[in-house]
Each structure stands twice: as structure tokens, then as C-alpha cells.
Enzyme design. Sequence first.
Site, short mmCIF file in Angstrom:
data_model
loop_
_atom_site.label_atom_id
_atom_site.label_comp_id
_atom_site.label_asym_id
_atom_site.label_seq_id
_atom_site.Cartn_x
_atom_site.Cartn_y
_atom_site.Cartn_z
CD GLU A 173 -2.82 1.03 2.48
OE1 GLU A 173 -3.48 -0.02 2.57
OE2 GLU A 173 -2.93 1.98 3.27
CB THR B 198 -4.30 5.82 1.03
OG1 THR B 198 -3.34 6.86 0.85
CG2 THR B 198 -3.63 4.60 1.63
CE1 TYR B 199 -10.60 10.19 -3.44
CE2 TYR B 199 -11.69 10.35 -1.30
CZ TYR B 199 -11.57 10.73 -2.62
OH TYR B 199 -12.44 11.67 -3.13
CB ALA C 256 -11.29 10.66 4.89
N GLY D 98 -14.01 5.96 5.84
CA GLY D 98 -13.15 7.15 5.98
C GLY D 98 -13.47 7.93 7.25
CB ALA E 10 -17.36 0.95 3.93
CG HIS F 148 -14.35 1.21 13.28
ND1 HIS F 148 -15.04 2.27 13.82
CD2 HIS F 148 -13.59 1.72 12.29
CE1 HIS F 148 -14.72 3.38 13.16
NE2 HIS F 148 -13.85 3.06 12.23
CE LYS G 281 -16.64 -3.26 5.94
NZ LYS G 281 -15.83 -2.17 6.53
CD GLN H 65 -6.23 0.17 10.64
OE1 GLN H 65 -5.10 0.18 10.17
NE2 GLN H 65 -7.15 1.05 10.29
#
Length: 288
Positions: A17, A48-49, A51, A108, A124, A148, A164, A174
Site C-alpha cells: 500500500e 490510499t484516498y 477522506a 473514511g 462503506a 473499529h 459488508k 487494519q
Amino acid sequence: MTKISDILSRGRSFSFEFFPPRTEKAEETLRQALIELEPLGPSYVSVTYGAGGSTRERTHDLVVDILHNTSMTPMAHLTCCAHTRAELLEVVERYRDAGIENVLALGGDPPADLDLPPGELHYAVELAELVREVGDFSVGVAAHPEPHPKSPTRKSDRKWTAYKLSHADFAITQFFFEARHYFDLVESLRALGVDKPVLPGIMPATSIASIKRMSELQGSEFPAWLAEKLHAVEDDPGAVWRVGVDEATRLCQELLDGGAPGLHFYTLNRSPATREIYTALGLRQGAA
Ligand code: FAD
């Protein structure tokens, strides 16, 4: 172009990544990492993006650049928070039209210092559905071995992750520092009927300050035994790096021995730690 779902169906995957660089110097660091990591023959790489959309153009450009100018299969991360449905459709349509076939659909966390609108999609899983509406993408999602941080209970996070995954092809987790967290996640997802691949995310603890900060942000435990080992050599950055890499290698081996379907390395745009772990694990070029 190759779909990640097809890659995963062929066996173990090893992926890297990256994040889109902000400055010319950071751009050069990333270029060097890409040059040094490409020969390892990763199964795929991801970008990655930011958020809220802070890297919208830069993520797109890097993903498309990797597609056209390297031998690696890219995946674009996309987060739904703070975006309208129309904005998300536009981002995904651009990927489809550019020949990108892999998207990691994420919730995000919008930056706390920016007063951004909440966004039209809440979770998501809604983004995973939207991506599938736009085209024939392979869709991945995030999973959280140590639930989370916003989840009211472990059970509810496991349940929503299973739901999901019924709309996605695979999950990437993660980071975590003890294999038991990953195996607990996989076991609970299996009990909920999930048979999709769940790839463990690996973050070598090569810097005490940044690992502490990131663990707090992401809800990952920074175990006392690891903190102790790192602090014992804290005055020597090279020795800290060595401990981080050795412990990550041990974790990777335990995960593979326990049946993990591959490994996903958070490279932080640098190659040495990932290359060292690759060598120590005896992974050869094109290992997937
Ligand atoms: P969601 O799946 O939406 O889950 C968020 C919370 O809502 C969880 O507590 C979950 O249990 C709960 N939930 C989920 N679905 C439902 C539902 N239908 N009803 C009720 N509750 C629900 N962040 C970035 O900003 N950019 C990135 O590029 C990025 N890449 C990442 C890559 C990986 C592999 C991982 C693991 C994380 C990444 N993140 C990234 C971080 C991620 O955006 C955050 O962890 C975020 O807080 C949660 O994202 P999610 O996709 O798991 O969200």
C-alpha cells in the site's frame, strides 16, 4: 488489467500500500520505493484516498500511472464520508473509463479540523454497492481485528463486517501486532458464514512515535511487550527499526503458518522494511 478477486482465487497474495505524495521530495521517495518494490512481483498494489477528497486527483493520477507505467496491478482506495453520491459516482466512473478494475470501498474519517458535510452515504457497504453499480469492479473492504473504535461492541462490528463482505470480494485488515486478533476476526467471520479472503494488514513498528500515534487513531493495541522492546533501544533509530522489522517478520510467519491467505504491507512509501521482511520470509519474485 487484472481483477484482484481473480488473483486471490489463484492462491496467496502479497500486496503493498502507498499514499499519494504531497510534495516533490515525497514524490521522489515514492518513485524510489516503487522502483525497488516492483521487482518483488507483488500480487497488486493499492493507493490510499484522503477522506473528504483531499487527494482525489492525486490518488486517481497515481493509480492510473501505476497501471500504465509499471507491471503492477493497482487498486484505488475510496472513502464515502463527506461526499455526495454524485461525486462518488464521478470518481468511480473515471476509474472505470481509465481501465481500473479494483476499488477498496471505505467509510473514511473526515479530518477533525475541517468542517466538512457528513456525506450522503453512511457506511462503506453503501459505497461497495455504488461501485458495483458503476462497473464490473473487484471490490475490497476494510476489516478491524480489534474492533473499529466507533463500534459499540465487538459483536456488532463483526456482524457489520460480515454484512459488508457479502457485498465485496475480499477484506484487508487494519494493522495489529498480535496474530490472535486476526485469527479471532477470521473465526468470528467464518461463524457468521463469511468465506471471502481476509488479508492481514502489516505495519512494521519501525518508529515509536508514529506507531503510537497511529495505534491510538486506529484503535490498534500497541502491546506493552513491543513497547518495552522498542523503548529498550529508543536512542538508536537503527536498532528500533531492526526490532520493528524482526517483530513484523515473526508476525507474518505466524499468520501464514496459521492459514492467512496472504499479507498486505503498509509501506508508508518506503521499501526497506517490506524488502527485508520479504527476504526473511523467503518469498520470491511473483510469489503469488
Ligand atoms: P464502515 O464499514 O462504514 O464502518 C464504520 C463503523 O460503522 C464501524 O464501527 C462498523 O461496525 C459500523 N458499521 C458498518 N456498517 C454499518 C451498518 N450498515 N450499520 C451500522 N453500523 C455499521 N481511511 C482513509 O481515509 N483513506 C484510506 O485510503 C484508507 N484506507 C484504509 C485501508 C485499510 C485496509 C483499512 C483497514 C482502513 C483504511 N482507512 C482509510 C481507514 C478507514 O477509513 C477507517 O478505519 C474508518 O473509520 C472506517 O472505515 P470502514 O470502511 O471500516 O467503515
